[in-house]
Design a protein around this motif. Sequence first.
Motif, mmCIF file in Angstrom:
data_model
loop_
_atom_site.group_PDB
_atom_site.id
_atom_site.type_symbol
_atom_site.label_atom_id
_atom_site.label_comp_id
_atom_site.label_asym_id
_atom_site.label_seq_id
_atom_site.Cartn_x
_atom_site.Cartn_y
_atom_site.Cartn_z
ATOM 1 N N ASP A 187 0.817 -1.213 0.000
ATOM 2 C CA ASP A 187 0.000 0.000 0.000
ATOM 3 C C ASP A 187 0.853 1.265 0.000
ATOM 4 N N ASP A 188 2.064 1.204 0.554
ATOM 5 C CA ASP A 188 2.967 2.358 0.497
ATOM 6 C C ASP A 188 3.353 2.664 -0.947
ATOM 7 N N ALA A 189 3.609 1.619 -1.727
ATOM 8 C CA ALA A 189 3.952 1.816 -3.134
ATOM 9 C C ALA A 189 2.752 2.333 -3.923
ATOM 10 N N VAL A 190 1.569 1.828 -3.605
ATOM 11 C CA VAL A 190 0.350 2.298 -4.267
ATOM 12 C C VAL A 190 0.125 3.777 -3.961
ATOM 13 N N ALA A 191 0.305 4.157 -2.703
ATOM 14 C CA ALA A 191 0.122 5.558 -2.311
ATOM 15 C C ALA A 191 1.158 6.454 -2.977
ATOM 16 N N ALA A 192 2.402 5.974 -3.079
ATOM 17 C CA ALA A 192 3.450 6.753 -3.742
ATOM 18 C C ALA A 192 3.105 6.981 -5.206
ATOM 19 N N ALA A 193 2.680 5.929 -5.886
ATOM 20 C CA ALA A 193 2.325 6.057 -7.299
ATOM 21 C C ALA A 193 1.165 7.026 -7.488
ATOM 22 N N HIS A 194 0.245 7.025 -6.555
ATOM 23 C CA HIS A 194 -0.928 7.898 -6.637
ATOM 24 C C HIS A 194 -0.539 9.372 -6.662
#
Length: 235
Positions: A187-194
């Motif tokens: 989820d940290d990577a998903v949030a970063a990409a967002h």
Amino acid sequence: MGTRGTGHERGTGERGAEAPPHIVWDWNGTLFHDIDAVITATNAAFAEIGLAPITLARYRELYCVPIPRFYERLMGRLPTQDEWDHMDVVFHRHYADHRIRCGLTAGAESLLARWQDTGGTQSIMSMYGHEDLLPLVRGFGIERRFIRVDGRTGPSGGSKTEHMARHLAGLSGVAAGRTVVIGDAVDDAVAAAHVGAHAVLYTGGSHSRGSLAEAGVPVVDSLEEAVAEAERLVV
């Protein structure tokens, strides 16, 4: 320090190119080594609805957000709202009892100091409750290392994506393209990409290396390696 997002615009264009390299740190399972407390509290919550205890390896294999989906993987169904509410209360009660024996991840203090001393900026965006997070950070004497500390507001169990957007919007002079999110969850990577930032994922927390690798970003086994990757990406 620790205030909510103020709506400052993120740097773009020339301003983005001039912005300092920035790290957004996750707290639980990343800077704060609390996985043992998490497993103990999780098993206490499981016992409330008759689920068998889970090992650390199994937890890392199955863990995901939103957290009710994690329970679905174990139970074969989503928990009812009453089950979720009860388990959430039990988890946080047991976690609070056990976190007092937890400390910062090995090397964290020196890495935070070095990043700051070499001109980088850093902040914390955690899904741990905001009012509980601030005293913890202050208690370790590291608050001065961060330009902002934000914890979760609102219900627990969801994604970090929108929280990250508000967090980055509140960082004056920080550009998304010069920012690296370091955390222990997909989820940290998903949030970063967002938000248009980079991400580096650390294996010392909630996920297995295999599940982290599925995010398609660098995966490391120490915070020292994580900072080295951040330097490679944005310095």
